[in-house]
Design a protein around this motif. Structure first.
Motif, PDB file in Angstrom:
ATOM      1  N   VAL A 106       0.860  -1.173   0.000  1.00 60.39           N
ATOM      2  CA  VAL A 106       0.000   0.000   0.000  1.00 60.39           C
ATOM      3  C   VAL A 106       0.901   1.229   0.000  1.00 60.39           C
ATOM      4  N   CYS A 107       0.510   2.235  -0.800  1.00 57.23           N
ATOM      5  CA  CYS A 107       1.290   3.468  -0.931  1.00 57.23           C
ATOM      6  C   CYS A 107       0.384   4.671  -0.709  1.00 57.23           C
ATOM      7  N   LYS A 108       0.937   5.696  -0.118  1.00 53.14           N
ATOM      8  CA  LYS A 108       0.228   6.953   0.089  1.00 53.14           C
ATOM      9  C   LYS A 108       1.137   8.084  -0.362  1.00 53.14           C
ATOM     10  N   LYS A 114       6.224  10.081  -0.761  1.00 54.25           N
ATOM     11  CA  LYS A 114       5.476   8.839  -0.976  1.00 54.25           C
ATOM     12  C   LYS A 114       5.878   7.877   0.139  1.00 54.25           C
ATOM     13  N   PHE A 115       4.875   7.341   0.832  1.00 56.68           N
ATOM     14  CA  PHE A 115       5.091   6.350   1.883  1.00 56.68           C
ATOM     15  C   PHE A 115       4.596   5.012   1.356  1.00 56.68           C
ATOM     16  N   GLU A 116       5.397   3.971   1.575  1.00 55.50           N
ATOM     17  CA  GLU A 116       5.034   2.659   1.030  1.00 55.50           C
ATOM     18  C   GLU A 116       5.292   1.577   2.083  1.00 55.50           C
ATOM     19  N   PHE A 117       4.312   0.705   2.268  1.00 54.53           N
ATOM     20  CA  PHE A 117       4.465  -0.446   3.150  1.00 54.53           C
ATOM     21  C   PHE A 117       4.232  -1.707   2.326  1.00 54.53           C
ATOM     22  N   SER A 147       8.612  -4.254   4.781  1.00 54.21           N
ATOM     23  CA  SER A 147       9.456  -3.094   4.499  1.00 54.21           C
ATOM     24  C   SER A 147       8.610  -1.831   4.449  1.00 54.21           C
ATOM     25  N   LEU A 148       9.221  -0.760   4.866  1.00 57.96           N
ATOM     26  CA  LEU A 148       8.605   0.548   4.836  1.00 57.96           C
ATOM     27  C   LEU A 148       9.531   1.461   4.062  1.00 57.96           C
ATOM     28  N   GLY A 149       8.988   2.115   3.053  1.00 55.05           N
ATOM     29  CA  GLY A 149       9.789   3.024   2.245  1.00 55.05           C
ATOM     30  C   GLY A 149       9.236   4.439   2.300  1.00 55.05           C
TER      31      GLY A 149
END
Length: 154
Positions: A106-108, A114-117, A147-149
């Motif tokens: 999921v990305c926001k 941009k935050f991505e899990f 992972s969290l980006g």
């Protein structure tokens, strides 16, 4: 290799498959093996190990959110020719017969950020090398990774 992408806003579907021998240069399973060796000169002839790898991804975008699911699979099909010895196989992960990966994410997006899990489950069937560099008597072993980006676009 074949690849395609279908974009039906807000849904996108992508898939790719690759088939070949000695695909270690593209970070896939496989390699090569000695099929015959001259005992006097040690001159060898080789055979490639056939591998197929495929993946598909389905994603959905709405406003600043994206939900996606990736599935991948790869299989070692062994060599076309008989090999001289299982000790003369030069391959990446030569004891893996097949493997798969499942990875939802999921990305926001927020302004330039941009935050991505992503959660990923990968399993591989490990076994023993047999005739024609095929892997037999496999046992599945899997693992999960999270992972969290955070990305900044400028």
């Amino acid at each position: 290799m074949g690849y395609f992408k279908l974009n039906f806003n807000p849904v996108t579907f992508k898939a790719q498959t690759t088939y070949g021998t000695n695909l270690t240069d593209v970070l896939m399973l496989g390699g090569y093996a000695v099929k015959d060796m001259n005992p006097v000169t040690n001159e060898a002839s080789y055979t490639g190990i056939k591998v197929m790898g495929s993946w598909a991804e389905l994603s959905y975008k709405k406003n600043d959110w994206e939900y996606a699911f990736l599935a991948g699979y790869s299989k070692n099909y062994g060599a076309e020719d008989d090999i001289a010895s299982t000790d003369l196989v030069y391959a990446r992960s030569k004891d893996i017969g097949e493997l798969y990966r499942l990875a939802p994410r999921v990305c926001k997006k927020y302004k330039n950020l941009k935050f991505e899990f992503e959660a990923e489950y990968t399993a591989a069937a490990y076994g023993k090398l047999a005739e024609k560099a095929k892997v037999e008597d496999t046992k599945w072993i899997g693992g999960t990774r999270y992972s969290l980006g955070v990305y900044y676009f400028f």
